[in-house]
Design a protein around this motif. Structure first.
Motif, short mmCIF file in Angstrom:
data_model
loop_
_atom_site.label_atom_id
_atom_site.label_comp_id
_atom_site.label_asym_id
_atom_site.label_seq_id
_atom_site.Cartn_x
_atom_site.Cartn_y
_atom_site.Cartn_z
N ALA A 16 51.52 12.13 54.46
CA ALA A 16 50.67 11.57 55.51
C ALA A 16 51.14 12.02 56.89
O ALA A 16 50.32 12.29 57.78
CB ALA A 16 50.65 10.04 55.43
N LEU A 17 52.45 12.13 57.07
CA LEU A 17 52.98 12.60 58.36
C LEU A 17 52.55 14.03 58.65
O LEU A 17 52.37 14.41 59.81
CB LEU A 17 54.51 12.50 58.38
N GLU A 18 52.39 14.84 57.61
CA GLU A 18 51.96 16.22 57.79
C GLU A 18 50.55 16.31 58.37
O GLU A 18 50.16 17.33 58.92
CB GLU A 18 52.03 16.99 56.47
N MET A 19 49.80 15.21 58.26
CA MET A 19 48.44 15.18 58.80
C MET A 19 48.44 14.91 60.32
O MET A 19 47.41 15.06 60.97
CB MET A 19 47.61 14.12 58.07
N LEU A 20 49.58 14.49 60.85
CA LEU A 20 49.69 14.20 62.28
C LEU A 20 50.00 15.47 63.06
O LEU A 20 50.57 16.41 62.53
CB LEU A 20 50.80 13.18 62.53
N ASP A 21 49.67 15.45 64.35
CA ASP A 21 50.06 16.59 65.17
C ASP A 21 51.55 16.48 65.49
O ASP A 21 52.17 15.44 65.28
CB ASP A 21 49.20 16.71 66.43
N ALA A 22 52.11 17.56 65.97
CA ALA A 22 53.57 17.64 66.18
C ALA A 22 54.08 16.55 67.11
O ALA A 22 55.14 15.97 66.86
CB ALA A 22 53.94 19.01 66.72
N GLN A 23 53.34 16.26 68.15
CA GLN A 23 53.77 15.24 69.11
C GLN A 23 53.81 13.85 68.46
O GLN A 23 54.74 13.08 68.68
CB GLN A 23 52.86 15.24 70.33
N GLU A 24 52.81 13.54 67.64
CA GLU A 24 52.78 12.25 66.95
C GLU A 24 53.93 12.15 65.95
O GLU A 24 54.57 11.11 65.83
CB GLU A 24 51.46 12.06 66.22
N LYS A 25 54.18 13.24 65.22
CA LYS A 25 55.25 13.26 64.22
C LYS A 25 56.61 12.97 64.83
O LYS A 25 57.44 12.31 64.22
CB LYS A 25 55.32 14.63 63.54
N GLU A 26 56.83 13.46 66.05
CA GLU A 26 58.11 13.25 66.73
C GLU A 26 58.37 11.79 67.04
O GLU A 26 59.52 11.40 67.24
CB GLU A 26 58.15 14.05 68.04
N ARG A 27 57.32 10.98 67.07
CA ARG A 27 57.46 9.57 67.41
C ARG A 27 57.48 8.67 66.17
O ARG A 27 57.27 7.46 66.28
CB ARG A 27 56.32 9.14 68.34
N VAL A 28 57.74 9.24 64.99
CA VAL A 28 57.79 8.46 63.75
C VAL A 28 59.15 8.66 63.08
O VAL A 28 59.62 9.78 62.95
CB VAL A 28 56.67 8.88 62.78
N ILE A 29 59.74 7.56 62.66
CA ILE A 29 60.97 7.59 61.88
C ILE A 29 60.69 6.89 60.55
O ILE A 29 60.16 5.78 60.54
CB ILE A 29 62.14 6.90 62.60
N ILE A 30 61.07 7.54 59.45
CA ILE A 30 61.04 6.91 58.14
C ILE A 30 62.41 6.31 57.91
O ILE A 30 63.41 7.02 57.89
CB ILE A 30 60.69 7.92 57.03
N SER A 31 62.44 5.01 57.72
CA SER A 31 63.71 4.29 57.58
C SER A 31 64.17 4.25 56.13
O SER A 31 63.36 4.19 55.21
CB SER A 31 63.53 2.86 58.08
N THR A 32 65.48 4.25 55.95
CA THR A 32 66.07 4.05 54.62
C THR A 32 66.53 2.60 54.44
O THR A 32 67.19 2.28 53.46
CB THR A 32 67.27 4.99 54.40
N ALA A 33 66.18 1.75 55.37
CA ALA A 33 66.59 0.35 55.34
C ALA A 33 65.94 -0.38 54.17
O ALA A 33 64.87 0.01 53.70
CB ALA A 33 66.21 -0.34 56.65
N PRO A 34 66.58 -1.47 53.70
CA PRO A 34 65.92 -2.30 52.69
C PRO A 34 64.63 -2.87 53.28
O PRO A 34 64.58 -3.22 54.46
CB PRO A 34 66.95 -3.39 52.40
N LEU A 35 63.61 -2.95 52.46
CA LEU A 35 62.27 -3.26 52.95
C LEU A 35 62.19 -4.60 53.69
O LEU A 35 61.77 -4.64 54.85
CB LEU A 35 61.27 -3.24 51.79
N VAL A 36 62.56 -5.68 53.06
CA VAL A 36 62.37 -6.99 53.68
C VAL A 36 63.30 -7.19 54.87
O VAL A 36 62.85 -7.49 55.98
CB VAL A 36 62.55 -8.13 52.65
N GLU A 37 64.59 -7.02 54.64
CA GLU A 37 65.55 -7.22 55.71
C GLU A 37 65.30 -6.26 56.87
O GLU A 37 65.33 -6.64 58.03
CB GLU A 37 66.98 -7.04 55.20
#
Length: 134
Positions: A79-100
């Motif tokens: 889904a991130l690949e569908m964003l333009d480069a500028q939008e992608k730079e403002r997204v972080i995929i977290s490895t944190a536990p979901l609820v906490e």
């Protein structure tokens, strides 16, 4: 504006529940979008739902994505690949536990913190105790 949060889960009910809890903890000050389940309502993930959630939670301050497991990572990356480069730079995929991670991220985002600070707060969820230690 605040950092937006996206919750990606194989279960629509799980995603909605996590978003509800995190939203209450942030007193509704943060946009939290969900992408749970497949397009037909089954257990699984949907690139279209993730793309829509990313759009809904998009913020000039950035967006943090929290996931449950497995293919949620792959679908989110697609889904991130569908964003333009500028939008992608403002997204972080977290490895944190979901609820906490979602709760900590929402509280941090509601305080006006940066995307990096919100991501770091979510990662502190790894260290939260879940019971009494003998």
């Amino acid at each position: 504006m605040a950092v937006g949060i996206v919750i990606v889960s194989h279960s629509a009910r799980l995603a909605e529940g996590v978003a509800e809890l995190a939203g209450q903890m942030s007193m509704g000050e943060v946009t939290i979008a969900v992408a749970g389940g497949t397009d037909d309502g089954s257990i699984g993930t949907s690139i279209d739902k993730v793309a829509a959630a990313l759009q809904k939670a998009s913020s000039p301050d950035g967006t943090l994505v929290l996931l449950d497991l497995g293919s949620a990572v792959m679908i989110t990356e697609m889904a991130l690949e569908m964003l333009d480069a500028q939008e992608k730079e403002r997204v972080i995929i977290s490895t944190a536990p979901l609820v906490e991670g979602a709760v900590l991220a929402a509280v941090e985002a509601s305080a006006g913190s940066t995307l990096q600070e919100v991501a770091e707060a979510a990662n502190n969820g790894h260290d939260m105790p879940k019971g009494h230690q003998a």
